[in-house]
Scaffold this motif. Structure first.
Motif, PDB file in Angstrom:
ATOM      1  N   LEU A  17       0.836  -1.208   0.000  1.00 51.01           N
ATOM      2  CA  LEU A  17       0.000   0.000   0.000  1.00 51.01           C
ATOM      3  C   LEU A  17       0.868   1.253   0.000  1.00 51.01           C
ATOM      4  O   LEU A  17       0.587   2.212  -0.720  1.00 51.01           O
ATOM      5  CB  LEU A  17      -0.948  -0.001   1.213  1.00 51.01           C
ATOM      6  N   LEU A  18       1.960   1.228   0.771  1.00 51.40           N
ATOM      7  CA  LEU A  18       2.844   2.395   0.829  1.00 51.40           C
ATOM      8  C   LEU A  18       3.425   2.700  -0.561  1.00 51.40           C
ATOM      9  O   LEU A  18       3.393   3.829  -1.039  1.00 51.40           O
ATOM     10  CB  LEU A  18       3.975   2.139   1.843  1.00 51.40           C
ATOM     11  N   LEU A  19       3.942   1.648  -1.231  1.00 53.95           N
ATOM     12  CA  LEU A  19       4.562   1.876  -2.535  1.00 53.95           C
ATOM     13  C   LEU A  19       3.533   2.308  -3.584  1.00 53.95           C
ATOM     14  O   LEU A  19       3.836   3.117  -4.463  1.00 53.95           O
ATOM     15  CB  LEU A  19       5.305   0.629  -3.003  1.00 53.95           C
ATOM     16  N   LEU A  20       2.307   1.785  -3.480  1.00 50.72           N
ATOM     17  CA  LEU A  20       1.263   2.211  -4.421  1.00 50.72           C
ATOM     18  C   LEU A  20       0.915   3.682  -4.203  1.00 50.72           C
ATOM     19  O   LEU A  20       0.781   4.436  -5.182  1.00 50.72           O
ATOM     20  CB  LEU A  20       0.012   1.346  -4.259  1.00 50.72           C
ATOM     21  N   VAL A  21       0.813   4.091  -2.932  1.00 53.96           N
ATOM     22  CA  VAL A  21       0.501   5.501  -2.639  1.00 53.96           C
ATOM     23  C   VAL A  21       1.628   6.390  -3.193  1.00 53.96           C
ATOM     24  O   VAL A  21       1.376   7.404  -3.847  1.00 53.96           O
ATOM     25  CB  VAL A  21       0.324   5.718  -1.112  1.00 53.96           C
ATOM     26  N   VAL A  22       2.888   5.978  -2.965  1.00 51.40           N
ATOM     27  CA  VAL A  22       4.027   6.772  -3.443  1.00 51.40           C
ATOM     28  C   VAL A  22       4.006   6.849  -4.980  1.00 51.40           C
ATOM     29  O   VAL A  22       4.184   7.931  -5.568  1.00 51.40           O
ATOM     30  CB  VAL A  22       5.367   6.176  -2.935  1.00 51.40           C
ATOM     31  N   ALA A  23       3.750   5.705  -5.652  1.00 52.75           N
ATOM     32  CA  ALA A  23       3.751   5.687  -7.124  1.00 52.75           C
ATOM     33  C   ALA A  23       2.623   6.564  -7.682  1.00 52.75           C
ATOM     34  O   ALA A  23       2.829   7.297  -8.657  1.00 52.75           O
ATOM     35  CB  ALA A  23       3.611   4.242  -7.644  1.00 52.75           C
ATOM     36  N   VAL A  51       6.193  -5.420  -5.849  1.00 50.14           N
ATOM     37  CA  VAL A  51       5.690  -5.687  -4.498  1.00 50.14           C
ATOM     38  C   VAL A  51       4.217  -6.135  -4.541  1.00 50.14           C
ATOM     39  O   VAL A  51       3.822  -7.051  -3.810  1.00 50.14           O
ATOM     40  CB  VAL A  51       5.905  -4.428  -3.611  1.00 50.14           C
ATOM     41  N   THR A  52       3.415  -5.542  -5.425  1.00 51.50           N
ATOM     42  CA  THR A  52       2.007  -5.976  -5.499  1.00 51.50           C
ATOM     43  C   THR A  52       1.907  -7.376  -6.127  1.00 51.50           C
ATOM     44  O   THR A  52       1.038  -8.155  -5.748  1.00 51.50           O
ATOM     45  CB  THR A  52       1.111  -4.980  -6.279  1.00 51.50           C
ATOM     46  N   HIS A  53       2.796  -7.705  -7.053  1.00 47.08           N
ATOM     47  CA  HIS A  53       2.761  -9.057  -7.635  1.00 47.08           C
ATOM     48  C   HIS A  53       3.159 -10.111  -6.599  1.00 47.08           C
ATOM     49  O   HIS A  53       2.629 -11.214  -6.600  1.00 47.08           O
ATOM     50  CB  HIS A  53       3.646  -9.149  -8.881  1.00 47.08           C
ATOM     51  N   LEU A  56       0.166 -10.623  -4.502  1.00 46.80           N
ATOM     52  CA  LEU A  56      -0.805 -11.442  -5.240  1.00 46.80           C
ATOM     53  C   LEU A  56      -0.456 -12.927  -5.122  1.00 46.80           C
ATOM     54  O   LEU A  56      -1.312 -13.766  -4.815  1.00 46.80           O
ATOM     55  CB  LEU A  56      -0.815 -11.028  -6.720  1.00 46.80           C
ATOM     56  N   THR A  57       0.828 -13.247  -5.335  1.00 51.76           N
ATOM     57  CA  THR A  57       1.272 -14.647  -5.286  1.00 51.76           C
ATOM     58  C   THR A  57       1.048 -15.233  -3.887  1.00 51.76           C
ATOM     59  O   THR A  57       0.508 -16.333  -3.739  1.00 51.76           O
ATOM     60  CB  THR A  57       2.787 -14.735  -5.636  1.00 51.76           C
ATOM     61  N   VAL A  58       1.447 -14.461  -2.866  1.00 51.25           N
ATOM     62  CA  VAL A  58       1.286 -14.940  -1.480  1.00 51.25           C
ATOM     63  C   VAL A  58      -0.210 -15.061  -1.161  1.00 51.25           C
ATOM     64  O   VAL A  58      -0.646 -16.025  -0.512  1.00 51.25           O
ATOM     65  CB  VAL A  58       2.013 -13.995  -0.496  1.00 51.25           C
ATOM     66  N   ILE A  96      -4.777  -5.742  -9.466  1.00 53.36           N
ATOM     67  CA  ILE A  96      -3.386  -5.986  -9.884  1.00 53.36           C
ATOM     68  C   ILE A  96      -3.300  -6.119 -11.413  1.00 53.36           C
ATOM     69  O   ILE A  96      -2.310  -5.724 -12.017  1.00 53.36           O
ATOM     70  CB  ILE A  96      -2.795  -7.177  -9.100  1.00 53.36           C
ATOM     71  N   ILE A  97      -4.379  -6.592 -12.026  1.00 53.34           N
ATOM     72  CA  ILE A  97      -4.417  -6.600 -13.504  1.00 53.34           C
ATOM     73  C   ILE A  97      -4.375  -5.147 -14.008  1.00 53.34           C
ATOM     74  O   ILE A  97      -3.618  -4.820 -14.928  1.00 53.34           O
ATOM     75  CB  ILE A  97      -5.682  -7.331 -14.029  1.00 53.34           C
TER      76      ILE A  97
END
Ligand code: HEM
Length: 140
Positions: A17-23, A51-53, A56-58, A96-97
């Motif tokens: 979530l942090l990296l998505l907000v930053v991006a 990080v989001t992928h 998703l995998t986990v 994520i898609i």
């Protein structure tokens, strides 16, 4: 095994979530200021994608291990179980898609402003979808 994967998914969510907000913030500001698209802008979007992928995998593995995942699927009258066994996984896969589409559109775009725009729109939509279906009461 379940315990480890559950804790990993729970902790990794902060990073995702942090990296998505930053991006999203970086690309929106870049678009609005009409500045050039630098290598660091690409790196920020790439880290958020990776990080989001991983999340998703986990999440997919967790879906088969958790008592709140596939094994809870079916009891659609119970809102909490419907959230973890259907709404959260499905919404996040779609999110994520969208993020992946945003990454690929940014790569195809030739101008910096269109690169920023693709990331801001698609990562932004993905982030909103993810936030709309987090099982907040489990998390905190
Ligand atoms: C970026 C995407 C995702 C984020 C940010 C995210 C975040 C979270 C969070 C914060 C929780 C609550 C954790 C806790 O109990 O402390 C959770 C639970 C869960 N997630 Fe995700 N998730 C994502 C994607 C997925 C995907 C794609 C799936 C499955 C396909 C999935 C399956 C689950 C399941 C089954 C639970 C309940 C686990 C349990 O407590 O036993 N998640 N997720």
């Amino acid at each position: 095994m379940y315990d480890f994967i559950q804790k990993f998914h729970s902790g990794w969510a902060y990073l995702a979530l942090l990296l998505l907000v930053v991006a999203v913030a970086n690309s929106t500001l870049g678009f609005l200021s009409k500045r050039e698209f630098f290598a660091k802008d690409k790196k920020i979007a790439l880290f958020a994608l990776i990080v989001t992928h991983i999340q998703l995998t986990v999440g997919l593995v967790l879906y088969f291990l958790s008592p709140l995942g596939l094994s809870a699927f079916g009891d659609m009258k119970n809102a909490a179980l419907r959230l973890t066994s259907l709404e959260h996984p499905l919404t996040n896969v779609i999110a994520i898609i969208l993020i992946t589409i945003g990454w690929s559109k940014h790569k195809k775009a030739l101008e910096g402003k269109n690169k920023f725009k693709a990331i801001a729109i698609f990562y932004g939509l993905g982030l909103l979808l993810i936030l709309s279906r987090i099982p907040w009461s489990l998390w905190f």
